[in-house]
Design an enzyme around this catalytic site. Structure first.
Site, PDB file in Angstrom:
ATOM      1  N   ASP A  72       0.868  -1.178   0.000  1.00 59.32           N
ATOM      2  CA  ASP A  72       0.000   0.000   0.000  1.00 59.32           C
ATOM      3  C   ASP A  72       0.898   1.218   0.000  1.00 59.32           C
ATOM      4  O   ASP A  72       2.117   1.088  -0.160  1.00 59.32           O
ATOM      5  CB  ASP A  72      -0.940  -0.054   1.212  1.00 59.32           C
ATOM      6  CG  ASP A  72      -2.275   0.623   0.933  1.00 59.32           C
ATOM      7  OD1 ASP A  72      -2.279   1.760   0.398  1.00 59.32           O
ATOM      8  OD2 ASP A  72      -3.319   0.035   1.242  1.00 59.32           O
ATOM      9  N   ASP A  80     -10.509  -2.432   3.298  1.00 59.42           N
ATOM     10  CA  ASP A  80      -9.390  -1.962   2.474  1.00 59.42           C
ATOM     11  C   ASP A  80      -8.157  -2.766   2.863  1.00 59.42           C
ATOM     12  O   ASP A  80      -7.407  -2.397   3.769  1.00 59.42           O
ATOM     13  CB  ASP A  80      -9.174  -0.468   2.657  1.00 59.42           C
ATOM     14  CG  ASP A  80      -8.384   0.114   1.494  1.00 59.42           C
ATOM     15  OD1 ASP A  80      -7.903  -0.660   0.637  1.00 59.42           O
ATOM     16  OD2 ASP A  80      -8.258   1.351   1.428  1.00 59.42           O
ATOM     17  N   ALA A  81      -8.002  -3.906   2.197  1.00 55.54           N
ATOM     18  CA  ALA A  81      -6.968  -4.880   2.585  1.00 55.54           C
ATOM     19  C   ALA A  81      -5.922  -5.072   1.493  1.00 55.54           C
ATOM     20  O   ALA A  81      -4.821  -5.526   1.765  1.00 55.54           O
ATOM     21  CB  ALA A  81      -7.632  -6.219   2.902  1.00 55.54           C
ATOM     22  N   LYS A  82      -6.256  -4.754   0.259  1.00 56.68           N
ATOM     23  CA  LYS A  82      -5.348  -4.865  -0.898  1.00 56.68           C
ATOM     24  C   LYS A  82      -4.614  -6.198  -0.934  1.00 56.68           C
ATOM     25  O   LYS A  82      -3.416  -6.259  -1.194  1.00 56.68           O
ATOM     26  CB  LYS A  82      -4.386  -3.674  -0.937  1.00 56.68           C
ATOM     27  CG  LYS A  82      -5.145  -2.346  -1.047  1.00 56.68           C
ATOM     28  CD  LYS A  82      -4.286  -1.172  -1.436  1.00 56.68           C
ATOM     29  CE  LYS A  82      -5.122   0.090  -1.588  1.00 56.68           C
ATOM     30  NZ  LYS A  82      -5.570   0.688  -0.323  1.00 56.68           N
ATOM     31  N   ARG A  83      -5.351  -7.285  -0.717  1.00 55.06           N
ATOM     32  CA  ARG A  83      -4.768  -8.611  -0.771  1.00 55.06           C
ATOM     33  C   ARG A  83      -4.564  -9.037  -2.221  1.00 55.06           C
ATOM     34  O   ARG A  83      -5.371  -8.696  -3.092  1.00 55.06           O
ATOM     35  CB  ARG A  83      -5.670  -9.618  -0.055  1.00 55.06           C
ATOM     36  CG  ARG A  83      -5.927  -9.297   1.430  1.00 55.06           C
ATOM     37  CD  ARG A  83      -4.651  -9.338   2.248  1.00 55.06           C
ATOM     38  NE  ARG A  83      -4.931  -9.222   3.672  1.00 55.06           N
ATOM     39  CZ  ARG A  83      -4.650  -8.139   4.413  1.00 55.06           C
ATOM     40  NH1 ARG A  83      -4.078  -7.076   3.872  1.00 55.06           N
ATOM     41  NH2 ARG A  83      -4.921  -8.131   5.699  1.00 55.06           N
TER      42      ARG A  83
END
Lengths: 268, 268
Positions: free
Chosen positions: A98, B93-96
């Site tokens: 991120d 909102d983890a953006k895995r």
């Protein structure tokens, strides 16, 4: 002692092998364990016992713990603590990525003193290489390491990884940036899957020169440990090959024997 | 009702605004709260109270909870549950982003029934668009959504996102793949930062045609909500703008007023 030196020291006695802790629903069922945080903890402990005296590096795959929420995190906290107390190097396979203070938080979670502190973590560079800087700094401070996702072996990997800037593929650019960043501290490595050739990943062994390489894809996923030198060429001496499914697939009573087989494939 | 319809319904009463829950060390200190899981839970509850009757969508930033380990996950579990019980849509909102059964595990964690189940999650496509398919399927099954990281606003974003394949940038390719994938189900959207122009992100508003767009970068991060139509052109009606720091920065007593200011900027 920094991460690279600790890997070298462990490798001199155990070889470079890294064993994964991957408590997927499928592997828990295969072991007759509950598909729960308790089952994942039990599986992890059996693996840790089998590693003693055999292997120096362990890699919990965080996704398999996250599906159990806070209880899964409590399980992986225990396993991280037990593994490090036993002298193992622990790489959190989290692939976090991120920007700004969110990246700082992820780096803090996995690399700084706290319940999840590991020796190294994996990160994902879609937001840009520079965005990962908080993790590099945290790794330097803790004398740990960060492995940047570079080339994966799945069929659709080229969508992003083979795109080019001035003729250079994203995967090669990530490796180059990692080499530049690691020149002083050696705290930055890359993740390169083993089941695709370096060439088809847009890489040469020169791109990996001097870098630690974490490489999944061995064992059940298709690559043979005995081919490590063929796959990675001049970069082979700095590759940490990881095995997971082939070890878990042996069942709880045969984890040690499965690891011994892999060590023999490495000529150890 | 599917995610797009629920967003449309909520927007008709509240507008499209999404408010972040970002308990960073800095924001907790600013609120006089402990830098702990309890502090994060307290901050989240104050934000949720202020959202009632004002805003329909909330986005916990998982990195800020993960730094507290299992205790942080227990806090975000509570906040997710309380938010959904209050009728809010929750975007993790983890953006895995990973491949194979690891990606399945991340999708299971955030989109399937369990302690962390949300209405939507963010994912990161470095491993390739197709690698994210387990999340798309889980979202379809749950009538939720997945937002794929497409274009970020940080200075080094072009390293990966502006690389090209047959003249098409990675960011445009991700948007196109998302449009193809969402054609039948509308369960796939993209994340596009607001503080960089679409053009400088290698995108046109046409690339976003028909897609839900989650857009951070408003408020304290620099973009004005009143410029939403200018920034996103024809795609503006499907943009979910998110604000976080400008709301947290107002302090616990003024969260509601800060949100009201943002709603006025949107002409509501």
């Amino acid at each position: 002692m920094d991460f690279v030196s600790r890997v070298a020291e462990l490798s001199s006695t155990h070889g470079p092998l890294c064993v994964g802790i991957d408590p997927s629903a499928e592997s828990l069922a295969g072991w007759g364990l509950a598909d729960s945080a308790d089952g994942a903890l039990e599986m992890g402990r059996v693996i840790l016992s089998a590693l003693a005296g055999r292997v120096g590096i362990v890699k919990p795959q965080i996704g398999y713990f996250e599906r159990f929420g806070a209880a899964g995190y409590a399980a992986v906290e225990s396993l991280i603590h037990e593994a490090r107390s036993a002298g193992l190097l622990v790489i959190a396979d989290a692939k976090r990525g991120d920007i700004g203070s969110t990246m700082e938080s992820y780096a803090s979670a996995w690399l700084e003193a706290g319940p999840l502190q590991c020796d190294a973590m994996t990160v994902s560079p879609y937001p840009g290489f520079e965005a990962l800087e908080p993790a590099f700094r945290a790794a330097e401070h803790a004398r740990g390491a960060v492995f940047v996702l570079c080339a994966t072996s799945n069929p659709d990997a080229p969508t992003v990884q083979a795109a080019r800037t001035d003729g250079v593929s994203v995967s090669a650019l990530i490796a180059r940036r990692a080499r530049e960043r690691s020149r002083n501290t050696q705290s930055v490595g890359v993740v390169v899957g083993a089941t695709r050739s370096l060439e088809s990943s847009g890489l040469t062994d020169g791109d990996l020169d001097g870098l630690l390489v974490l490489s999944p894809g061995f064992g059940a996923q298709g690559a043979a440990l005995s081919d490590l030198a063929t796959i990675f060429g001049a970069a082979a001496p700095r590759v940490i090959p990881t095995v997971s499914r082939s070890v878990l697939g042996a069942g709880p009573a045969a984890v040690g024997a499965a690891i011994d087989n892999h060590l023999r494939e490495l000529g150890l």
